[in-house]
Design an enzyme around this catalytic site. Structure first.
Site, PDB file in Angstrom:
ATOM      1  CE  LYS A 106      -4.444   0.948   0.136  1.00 18.85           C
ATOM      2  NZ  LYS A 106      -5.562   0.148  -0.405  1.00 18.85           N
ATOM      3  N   GLY A 218     -22.939   5.163   2.565  1.00 17.31           N
ATOM      4  CA  GLY A 218     -21.944   5.680   1.622  1.00 17.31           C
ATOM      5  C   GLY A 218     -22.509   5.664   0.215  1.00 17.31           C
ATOM      6  N   GLY A 220     -20.487   6.769  -2.547  1.00 15.36           N
ATOM      7  CA  GLY A 220     -19.324   7.115  -3.369  1.00 15.36           C
ATOM      8  C   GLY A 220     -19.128   6.052  -4.432  1.00 15.36           C
ATOM      9  CG  ASN A 221     -15.658   4.046  -7.270  1.00 11.33           C
ATOM     10  OD1 ASN A 221     -16.499   3.658  -8.070  1.00 11.33           O
ATOM     11  ND2 ASN A 221     -14.378   3.797  -7.409  1.00 11.33           N
ATOM     12  CB  ALA A 222     -17.491   1.165  -2.745  1.00 15.27           C
ATOM     13  N   GLY A 223     -20.256   2.538  -2.889  1.00 14.03           N
ATOM     14  CA  GLY A 223     -21.661   2.520  -2.462  1.00 14.03           C
ATOM     15  C   GLY A 223     -22.656   2.790  -3.582  1.00 14.03           C
TER      16      GLY A 223
HETATM   17  P1  NAD Z   1     -15.601   7.470  -2.019  1.00  8.44           P
HETATM   18  O1  NAD Z   1     -14.754   8.573  -1.508  1.00  8.44           O
HETATM   19  O2  NAD Z   1     -15.936   7.418  -3.468  1.00  8.44           O
HETATM   20  O3  NAD Z   1     -16.986   7.420  -1.214  1.00  8.44           O
HETATM   21  C1  NAD Z   1     -17.069   7.431   0.164  1.00  8.44           C
HETATM   22  C2  NAD Z   1     -18.499   7.695   0.590  1.00  8.44           C
HETATM   23  O4  NAD Z   1     -18.553   7.697   2.023  1.00  8.44           O
HETATM   24  C3  NAD Z   1     -19.040   9.047   0.132  1.00  8.44           C
HETATM   25  O5  NAD Z   1     -20.382   8.914  -0.219  1.00  8.44           O
HETATM   26  C4  NAD Z   1     -18.896   9.902   1.389  1.00  8.44           C
HETATM   27  O6  NAD Z   1     -19.800  10.976   1.425  1.00  8.44           O
HETATM   28  C5  NAD Z   1     -19.228   8.866   2.427  1.00  8.44           C
HETATM   29  N1  NAD Z   1     -18.820   9.286   3.775  1.00  8.44           N
HETATM   30  C6  NAD Z   1     -17.723  10.001   4.134  1.00  8.44           C
HETATM   31  N2  NAD Z   1     -17.769  10.239   5.453  1.00  8.44           N
HETATM   32  C7  NAD Z   1     -18.878   9.642   5.925  1.00  8.44           C
HETATM   33  C8  NAD Z   1     -19.469   9.531   7.194  1.00  8.44           C
HETATM   34  N3  NAD Z   1     -18.924  10.119   8.261  1.00  8.44           N
HETATM   35  N4  NAD Z   1     -20.606   8.810   7.314  1.00  8.44           N
HETATM   36  C9  NAD Z   1     -21.174   8.240   6.230  1.00  8.44           C
HETATM   37  N5  NAD Z   1     -20.683   8.333   5.005  1.00  8.44           N
HETATM   38  C10 NAD Z   1     -19.541   9.006   4.855  1.00  8.44           C
HETATM   39  O7  NAD Z   1     -14.852   6.137  -1.568  1.00  8.44           O
HETATM   40  P2  NAD Z   1     -15.073   4.662  -2.124  1.00  8.44           P
HETATM   41  O8  NAD Z   1     -14.072   4.387  -3.190  1.00  8.44           O
HETATM   42  O9  NAD Z   1     -16.512   4.447  -2.398  1.00  8.44           O
HETATM   43  O10 NAD Z   1     -14.630   3.825  -0.841  1.00  8.44           O
HETATM   44  C11 NAD Z   1     -15.509   3.576   0.248  1.00  8.44           C
HETATM   45  C12 NAD Z   1     -14.957   2.438   1.066  1.00  8.44           C
HETATM   46  O11 NAD Z   1     -14.816   1.292   0.222  1.00  8.44           O
HETATM   47  C13 NAD Z   1     -13.560   2.708   1.660  1.00  8.44           C
HETATM   48  O12 NAD Z   1     -13.470   2.037   2.892  1.00  8.44           O
HETATM   49  C14 NAD Z   1     -12.641   2.057   0.642  1.00  8.44           C
HETATM   50  O13 NAD Z   1     -11.388   1.718   1.212  1.00  8.44           O
HETATM   51  C15 NAD Z   1     -13.469   0.837   0.283  1.00  8.44           C
HETATM   52  N6  NAD Z   1     -13.057   0.244  -0.984  1.00  8.44           N
HETATM   53  C16 NAD Z   1     -13.277   0.890  -2.167  1.00  8.44           C
HETATM   54  C17 NAD Z   1     -12.857   0.283  -3.332  1.00  8.44           C
HETATM   55  C18 NAD Z   1     -13.103   0.935  -4.668  1.00  8.44           C
HETATM   56  O14 NAD Z   1     -12.806   0.300  -5.689  1.00  8.44           O
HETATM   57  N7  NAD Z   1     -13.670   2.128  -4.717  1.00  8.44           N
HETATM   58  C19 NAD Z   1     -12.178  -0.956  -3.307  1.00  8.44           C
HETATM   59  C20 NAD Z   1     -11.989  -1.597  -2.083  1.00  8.44           C
HETATM   60  C21 NAD Z   1     -12.434  -0.970  -0.921  1.00  8.44           C
END
Ligand code: NAD
Length: 421
Positions: A106, A218, A220-223
């Site tokens: 990482k 959430g 974001g990308n994942a949610g």
């Molecule tokens: P992102 O930044 O695109 O989205 C994060 C989301 O969480 C946003 O909607 C943000 O508003 C929300 N958020 C932030 N603070 C918050 C809070 N206090 N309460 C509730 N929601 C809150 O990130 P992502 O890429 O979607 O990643 C989210 C999680 O998934 C992380 O833990 C990341 O490590 C994990 N993850 C993502 C991927 C990927 O491919 N995107 C892969 C593996 C793991």
């Protein structure tokens, strides 16, 4: 004793639990409790005002017994070496559980990407690669995007590395735009993988997805992708949230309208057609079948673990459930599937990108999804089978510990075969 929230200590604690269950060799355990290599660099970068600013960056190679390091790079103001170490350990177990030929790694840079313009971000990305060029490579350690790093940043980094080497080296980094040989299907691969796991878990629990209610923390990308894909499978997504709060409707939320609200106002809370809830309330909703934490770490703790009403928790975020809460959910017979299984779709498709770059032969999106399904479904079955095997021997272990046992034993066996202990 207060609940442990330090990510690296949590990672070590999870390893220790698995090591005790599987009677891991003492020497192998000692090797696996620490990263193999931790590099810190201080990087001078030209800023828009002409001044040079120094940024601190990290790259941690946790273990490479099964293949080159693999793991993302975060750009974040609160980045720390402890977080990077924890994430590199989790990458090791994630790649091993998926049985793909990588170790774990990482990286991160302490910076505030939101306050930087594209030129500054490009300068920083290129400088990071110049500083760490000798520690990465397609056979050494293969980075990818993570929090606040993007496909564009990966393209700059690949370009800088290729310049250092004097030839194109597409396979040095994954998560690139398709124009420079990123993989089809990479953009929603994490959520897609999570949905394949949801399908398998629902079958096991005899839960009809089409009649299920889902809450996703959430957007974001994942949610957001998970929302779209779960809705396509016929599930009713009744709640979602972001950092400003959440929305709920027992009738289900409309994905397109939520996306519009988020784009126009910066938050899902302005969505019309639901009631406002807090992030805490979302986790504790009593009419949901599936809960998908897809935002931050340490969301389900000893404070709320006994209030979770969902039958299935899919950890799409990294580290959303603390070790103590994990025990409570397990005792309460909530099926909590661990992050390094549920969100492994991203790294599995990263592996496909690297494999395609090395072959120079490219697959369709359908081929990518099909191969992802095969690999992640096998990880799920391996985990459940290991859990059953231990239960038959009189040891009741959680899915997380079962997944750890598989992942750790594969790495330990590779180290043994190589003569490391
Ligand atoms: P992102 O930044 O695109 O989205 C994060 C989301 O969480 C946003 O909607 C943000 O508003 C929300 N958020 C932030 N603070 C918050 C809070 N206090 N309460 C509730 N929601 C809150 O990130 P992502 O890429 O979607 O990643 C989210 C999680 O998934 C992380 O833990 C990341 O490590 C994990 N993850 C993502 C991927 C990927 O491919 N995107 C892969 C593996 C793991």
């Amino acid at each position: 004793m207060p609940e442990e929230l330090d990510p690296f200590k949590i990672a070590q604690e999870q390893l220790d639990t698995a090591a005790a269950v599987m009677n891991l060799d003492r020497q192998a355990h000692a090797i696996l409790r620490q990263p193999m290599q931790t590099v810190t660099v201080n990087i001078p970068v030209k800023m828009r005002n002409g001044a040079t600013k120094t940024f601190t960056g990290f790259r941690v190679l946790y273990n490479n017994a099964r293949g080159p390091g693999k793991g993302g790079i975060r750009f974040h103001p609160q980045e720390s070496i402890e977080t990077v170490k924890a994430l590199s350990a989790w990458m090791t177990w994630k790649c091993s559980l998926a049985n793909i030929p990588y170790g774990g790694a990482k990286g991160g840079v302490i910076c505030d990407p939101k306050s930087m313009n594209p030129q500054e971000l490009e300068n920083l990305s290129r400088a990071y690669i110049r500083a760490l060029g000798q520690f990465i490579g397609p056979d050494v350690d293969v980075p990818a995007p993570d929090v606040y790093t993007t496909p564009q940043i990966m393209a700059w980094m690949m370009d800088e590395y290729s310049k250092l080497k004097g030839h194109n080296e597409f396979g040095v980094i994954t998560g690139k735009p398709v124009e420079v040989w990123g993989s089809e299907g990479r953009f929603d691969s994490t959520a897609m993988g999570g949905m394949y796991v949801m399908r398998e878990a629902a079958k096991m629990l005899k839960l009809n997805i089409k009649k299920s209610k889902v809450a996703i923390q959430g957007f974001g990308n994942a949610g957001a992708f998970a929302f779209e894909l779960a809705a396509k499978l016929g599930a009713k997504v009744v709640a979602t949230s972001d950092s400003h709060g959440g929305v709920y409707s027992s009738k289900g939320l409309d994905f397109e309208k939520l996306k519009e609200a988020k784009e126009k106002t910066g938050s899902v809370v302005t969505y019309k057609g639901g009631e406002k809830i807090t992030n805490e309330e979302l986790l504790e909703l009593d009419d949901i079948d599936v809960l998908i934490p897809a935002a931050l770490e340490n969301q389900i703790t000893t404070t709320n673990a006994d209030k979770i009403r969902a039958k299935l928790v899919l950890e799409l975020a990294n580290g959303p459930v603390t070790p103590e809460a994990d025990k409570i959910l397990f005792e309460r017979k909530v099926l909590d599937l661990p992050d390094f299984l549920v969100n492994s779709g991203g790294v599995i498709v990263s592996y496909f990108e690297w494999a395609q770059n090395r072959q120079g032969y490219y697959w369709t999106q359908e081929e990518v999804y099909k191969r992802l399904d095969t690999i992640i479904t096998k990880s799920f079955t391996d985990t459940i089978d290991a859990q059953k095997k231990y239960a038959q021997a009189g040891k009741k272990i959680s899915p997380r510990t079962a997944a750890y046992v598989i992942a750790v034993s594969r790495v330990a066996n590779a180290m043994k075969a190589r003569g490391w202990y």
